[in-house]
Design an enzyme around this catalytic site. Structure first.
Site, PDB file in Angstrom:
ATOM      1  N   ASP A 293       0.837  -1.051   0.076  1.00  0.00           N
ATOM      2  CA  ASP A 293       0.568   0.320  -0.571  1.00  0.00           C
ATOM      3  C   ASP A 293       0.926   1.481  -0.123  1.00  0.00           C
ATOM      4  O   ASP A 293       2.232   1.412   0.445  1.00  0.00           O
ATOM      5  CB  ASP A 293      -0.520   0.059   1.658  1.00  0.00           C
ATOM      6  CG  ASP A 293      -1.682  -1.210   1.278  1.00  0.00           C
ATOM      7  OD1 ASP A 293      -2.091  -1.918   0.150  1.00  0.00           O
ATOM      8  OD2 ASP A 293      -2.224  -1.610   2.299  1.00  0.00           O
TER       9      ASP A 293
ATOM     10  N   LYS B  25      -5.670  12.913  12.232  1.00  0.00           N
ATOM     11  CA  LYS B  25      -5.326  11.957  10.978  1.00  0.00           C
ATOM     12  C   LYS B  25      -6.802  12.278   9.642  1.00  0.00           C
ATOM     13  O   LYS B  25      -6.169  11.944   8.666  1.00  0.00           O
ATOM     14  CB  LYS B  25      -5.275  10.048  11.765  1.00  0.00           C
ATOM     15  CG  LYS B  25      -5.677   8.978  10.020  1.00  0.00           C
ATOM     16  CD  LYS B  25      -5.643   7.533  10.481  1.00  0.00           C
ATOM     17  CE  LYS B  25      -5.162   7.036   9.602  1.00  0.00           C
ATOM     18  NZ  LYS B  25      -4.688   5.780  10.045  1.00  0.00           N
TER      19      LYS B  25
ATOM     20  N   ASP C 194      -4.518   2.627  -4.659  1.00  0.00           N
ATOM     21  CA  ASP C 194      -3.144   3.120  -4.354  1.00  0.00           C
ATOM     22  C   ASP C 194      -3.122   1.369  -3.028  1.00  0.00           C
ATOM     23  O   ASP C 194      -1.322   1.525  -3.441  1.00  0.00           O
ATOM     24  CB  ASP C 194      -2.834   3.707  -3.788  1.00  0.00           C
ATOM     25  CG  ASP C 194      -3.603   4.354  -2.508  1.00  0.00           C
ATOM     26  OD1 ASP C 194      -4.548   3.300  -1.635  1.00  0.00           O
ATOM     27  OD2 ASP C 194      -3.558   5.191  -1.636  1.00  0.00           O
TER      28      ASP C 194
END
Length: 1053
Positions: free
Chosen positions: A751, A820, A979
């Protein structure tokens, strides 16, 4: 000129009031073609011809497809006088210069039928003089197999030297990144292009799967067995018999509803068809031909088909969703899509296309079982060779129904639906009283689409009755994986599924978008990359699926992400004199909240039921996942019911169908992958993660041996079902005694590290930002969220020392978790308000503050976040602002469009919304709002906010496609979820090298410079000098050496 402007200038008809036909203006060629196609299909050729003549008299612009449908209908007609009408239509087409390749093919067939050889010679000469290709008469037209044989035999007699062939794929100049890849020697480039299937499927088995797949697509759906809790879940014999009785009563009710709908639709079709034979009045009151009502499209399918659609797309979903109901506008789209698919399938069936497809695909299957073929062709190249060898065309004309047609059909059917169906007579449930409607409408506003709600008592009955073993669920064919490798993408309008209509780019009003972006000849790389994703075969991980179904049937588990069966709701509270108005209001509100939560839980339960039922159906099958793109170029599997692009359960129950030996490092990668899935040790090195797995080996093996009854080490991890699947793979590899030769089927993920910021850092050559997102080598992985949290804390600490009360209040509360989400969504264009709400949600969990305190502190944190991000990603922030300002300039006149480094044209589908008032029997006057109409001006705000994240998404799509192409060249298995790149354990290192090399190659291109040049070339004539100067001033870049990415272990990990 932009692609949208060019398209509109060519395809839009005159919409001035003096040129209206009937009640509505004709907005585009597509609507006119749709109406004419419907009339031709129904055999109403005179009505269609009258409309064409009326268009000509009113000087409304005509197009080839406007007249070609009539030409083909008359050429097959055996009625007296139709030959003359064919020639009149041809003369009209010639006068208006609207003849194309398909028109000439029709004329050649017309003369062939009548043995008019001199006229054929003359037509062939006219074709050459007009710049058309006589060699494409058969294979670039809508000739049916029977017609094609007649034309082929005639041409052999008239022009024996003329060879019929399929038009080659248009091939323009390749993007510079792909020149080397596609210019290599064939024997070098082509090796290992197609994954072999010899070990898992023989050619005969694949041919049998082809028959089954075609049967499913022709039906349009598949009835699969439900995995709902079986009869044995009943606590007594009486309860068991009651459930069986309810199930039988439900089946009988559905059949009765279907019969009632068939009768009502038959009557409506008779009425609609009779209207075509009556003289019409136009809007000015003069007698003359007008466009028929759009409800005429109801006559294109048999009543039985419409009834099936209404039962399975409206009635049953309404009963499944329960008290939340469904919007009539939402139901319109569902009805319209299902009906259009059925219409296209019927047309293909009528022309015999499925028979031709079966023969062609049967030949194509050899590429998967013959290494001599697979080592010399990509799937696209071999499919093109196969269709060249067959005599018939795969082209078929089908009109794409626009919104206005779908809305008219949908609202009319819903009117019939709600006025036809009533509550069933169910002696086994006295609460259900016959005769009453099983729905009610709730209007949000007089002119807004209503919401349909089913009767609560019938909803409860349905839920109990449907929880029966061996019940079936109907799934649309387009929502299922395929039993054969997907048909390769060779054009923007054909690929993935064999018979069902598909488009390369999935957007609203898909037909318009495909024609706007066009096939510029640069899309070979896009097609091949997408085909390679779809060519990967899958199978079900049966031990994992069995455990999930076991827990699902036992009632579900929040800990393991398995939806629970919702508890039975109590009846709505009734008013009592003992209750005050406030008390009754609170009881009523509480009950409504419970109903909403119950419905949401039931929706999750039904969603998982569908997914598990599909997986159980495919448990012993090999299957494939055709892919398509969104408008940015991001790839998605077509199947929403079973794919690797799902939650932990979905990913855990799937594995590669073709396994590969682990090799020297495969077992280590399995262990590292396991630790990654647990969510533990995120900030540690790969070696430390491997060591952690070795320490935990006893827990891993114990989890694999006793997943349900053991210690359950795997159960509280981030991705428990994937963890369990890898535990079993590690256990089996070790117990084999020879791990290097153990054949593993489990996908290993690599990832990106906050991939959007990785692209921004590379674009801006930003060394500080690059370090935060692992573009630069490091001993342990950098964590951008922690880095940002540290920056925010530094600023807060200083403010607190300076006396800021808000900063002091936040002492000890700034953490990775708090920042985050806004950091993650920053690259995707989150607004200040959106970021503030994200932070507020985290603070709410950590404190008991009042609303005003949460507002002040979250606002303060977001301001520090923006300051920190600007400092860490200085150049990236400048580029993001340049993107946004560019979009603002362009969107004043046109939607923003750009060409990706892979050659794909991307166009943002954000337009100003507009309301259209329609008259329906269901709600009388109704106003519907649309926001994706290409004829409307761009929505500047959405164009501006959407372009920065959309452009970055288009870059991550390019990186994925480059990786796919080069993995294909080296025989490395590759699939992706944006991704997140997946491959076998034995090829992780090879894929890692490839994806790093391709990221460097992508960002070695002059991406910003090319974008600015594209803007100037497309929009230059509309730009002011100030705007031109702005585009020429590319944002400054830093001094990052992107070649360092080759040595960064944690760039993707």
């Amino acid at each position: 000129m932009s692609k949208v402007s060019e398209y509109l200038s060519k395809r839009m008809v005159d919409t001035k009031p003096r040129n209206k036909l009937g009640q509505y203006p004709v907005y585009s060629e597509k609507h006119l073609v749709c109406v004419l196609d419907a009339l031709v299909t129904l055999g109403k050729l005179e009505a269609a011809w009258d409309i064409v003549l009326s268009c000509q008299q009113s000087r409304i612009k005509l197009f080839p497809d406007t007249i070609n449908g009539l030409l083909w209908a008359w050429v097959e007609s055996s009625r007296q006088g139709d030959n003359d009408k064919f020639m009149r239509a041809w003369e009209l087409a010639s006068e208006n210069k609207i003849i194309n390749q398909d028109s000439y093919s029709c004329k050649i067939y017309f003369h062939s039928k009548h043995y008019q050889y001199e006229e054929i010679q003359e037509t062939l000469t006219q074709m050459k003089e007009g710049g058309f290709e006589p060699e494409y008469i058969v294979k670039k037209s809508r000739l049916t197999p029977h017609q094609a044989r007649i034309v082929t035999d005639t041409l052999k007699r008239v022009a024996p030297t003329l060879t019929q062939k399929y038009p080659p794929q248009r091939e323009g100049p390749l993007p510079s990144m792909l020149t080397e890849l596609y210019s290599e020697e064939r024997n070098e480039f082509s090796r290992n292009k197609i994954p072999p299937l010899n070990d898992i499927l023989s050619f005969t088995e694949l041919s049998n799967c082809l028959d089954e797949q075609l049967q499913t697509e022709r039906a349009g759906y598949s009835d699969i067995t439900s995995v709902a809790p079986p009869y044995s879940a009943a606590k007594s014999k009486v309860m068991l018999e009651m459930r069986i009785s309810k199930f039988k009563a439900l089946q009988e009710t559905i059949q009765n509803w279907k019969n009632e709908l068939i009768k009502a639709i038959k009557e409506e079709q008779t009425l609609l068809l009779s209207e075509l034979d009556l003289p019409q009045l136009d809007t000015q009151g003069r007698t003359g031909p007008v466009l028929p009502r759009d409800t005429l499209f109801l006559c294109l399918l048999p009543p039985e088909t419409w009834a099936e659609i209404m039962i399975h797309q409206v009635a049953l979903p309404l009963l499944s969703l329960g008290v939340n109901g469904l919007s009539t506008f939402q139901l319109n789209n569902v009805i319209g899509e299902a009906a259009w698919h059925r219409y296209v399938i019927n047309k293909k069936d009528k022309t015999g296309l499925f028979t031709d497809l079966s023969a062609m695909y049967n030949d194509y299957c050899r590429i998967f079982t013959n290494s001599a073929i697979s080592s010399n062709y990509s799937s696209r190249e071999y499919w093109q060779q196969v269709i060249q060898q067959h005599s018939n065309s795969l082209d078929i004309h089908y009109a794409i129904w626009p919104h206005r047609v779908i809305d008219s059909i949908g609202f009319h059917l819903l009117y019939l639906f709600v006025n036809t169906l009533s509550m069933p007579r169910l002696d086994i449930d006295p609460e259900i009283k016959t005769g009453k409607p099983f729905y009610y409408l709730r209007l949000k506003g007089v002119k807004e689409p209503a919401t349909i709600y089913p009767n609560e008592k019938l909803v409860r009955f349905f839920r109990n009755a449907s929880r029966v073993n061996k019940a079936t669920i109907r799934i649309p064919a387009i929502a299922l994986p395929t039993l054969i490798p997907p048909k390769p993408w060779c054009s923007i309008r054909d690929g993935g599924l064999l018979g069902l209509p598909t488009f390369l780019v999935r957007v609203t009003e898909g037909g318009h978008h495909q024609e706007i972006i066009g096939d510029n000849g640069k899309l070979r790389g896009v097609f091949d990359a997408l085909n390679y994703l779809g060519d990967c075969p899958w199978r079900i991980n049966k031990p994992i699926l069995d455990n999930v179904i076991k827990i699902f049937r036992a009632g579900g588990s929040d800990e393991l992400g398995v939806a629970k069966i919702p508890e039975k709701l109590e009846n709505s509270p009734e008013w009592s004199p003992k209750l005050s108005p406030n008390e009754y209001f609170k009881l009523k509100s509480s009950h409504l909240q419970e109903k909403k939560a119950n419905t949401e839980a039931y929706s999750l339960y039904m969603d998982l039921l569908y997914r598990l039922s599909v997986a159980d159906t495919f448990r012993d099958r090999i299957f494939w996942l055709p892919h398509y793109l969104d408008f940015r170029g991001r790839a998605y599997p077509m199947s929403p019911t079973l794919s690797h692009m799902g939650d932990d359960v979905q990913r855990g129950i799937m594995k590669f169908a073709v396994g590969k030996p682990l090799g020297p490092k495969g077992l280590d990668w399995l262990k590292i992958h396991l630790i990654n899935l647990t969510g533990l040790y995120k900030r540690t090195s790969l070696q430390e993660r491997l060591s952690a797995a070795n320490v935990l080996i006893d827990e891993i093996i114990e989890s694999a041996d006793n997943p349900m009854d053991g210690r359950g080490w795997w159960k509280d991890k981030d991705e428990p079902w994937q963890v369990l699947a890898v535990c079993k793979e590690i256990r089996d590899a070790i117990s084999s005694g020879d791990p290097e030769n153990f054949v593993s089927n489990i996908p290993i993920h690599q990832d990106g590290s906050c991939n959007g910021l990785q692209h921004y850092a590379a674009l801006g050559r930003d060394p500080i930002g690059a370090q935060s997102v692992n573009l630069i080598p490091s001993i342990v992985p950098a964590d951008v969220y922690t880095e940002v949290a540290n920056h925010v804390e530094k600023f807060r600490s200083q403010d607190a020392k300076d006396g800021s009360l808000v900063a002091q209040k936040l002492e000890g509360l700034i953490s990775r978790k708090v920042v985050k989400q806004p950091v993650m969504t920053e690259v995707y264009g989150v607004t200040f308000i959106g970021a503030r709400l994200q932070v507020e949600a985290q603070l709410k969990e950590l404190t008991n503050w009042e609303r005003s305190e949460l507002f002040d502190t979250s606002t303060y944190i977001v301001k520090l976040l923006n300051k920190s991000m600007a400092e860490m990603f200085q150049n990236a922030k400048g580029i993001q602002n340049w993107f946004a300002q560019s979009a603002s300039i362009i969107a004043r006149e046109s939607p923003v469009e750009w060409m990706t480094p892979m050659g794909l044209i991307c166009i943002q589908p954000y337009h100003k919304s507009f309301s259209k008032r329609i008259t329906t029997k269901l709600q009388k006057s109704l106003s519907i709002t649309y926001s994706s109409e290409w004829t409307k001006k761009p929505n500047v705000t959405r164009q501006r906010s959407g372009f920065p994240p959309n452009f970055i998404h288009s870059l991550d799509s390019c990186h994925m496609m480059l990786t796919s192409l080069n993995c294909q060249r080296e025989g490395v298995t590759f699939v992706s979820i944006h991704d997140s790149y997946w491959t076998h354990a034995s090829t992780v290192d090879a894929m890692g090298r490839i994806l790093r090399d391709q990221f460097i190659l992508l960002h070695s291109q002059p991406i910003l410079e090319d974008l600015a040049s594209h803007f100037l070339s497309v929009y230059g004539d509309k730009l002011s000098e100030k705007a031109v100067t702005f585009f020429k001033n590319i944002p400054s870049k830093g001094n990052l050496d992107i070649s360092q990415i080759s040595d960064s272990k944690y760039f993707f990990s």
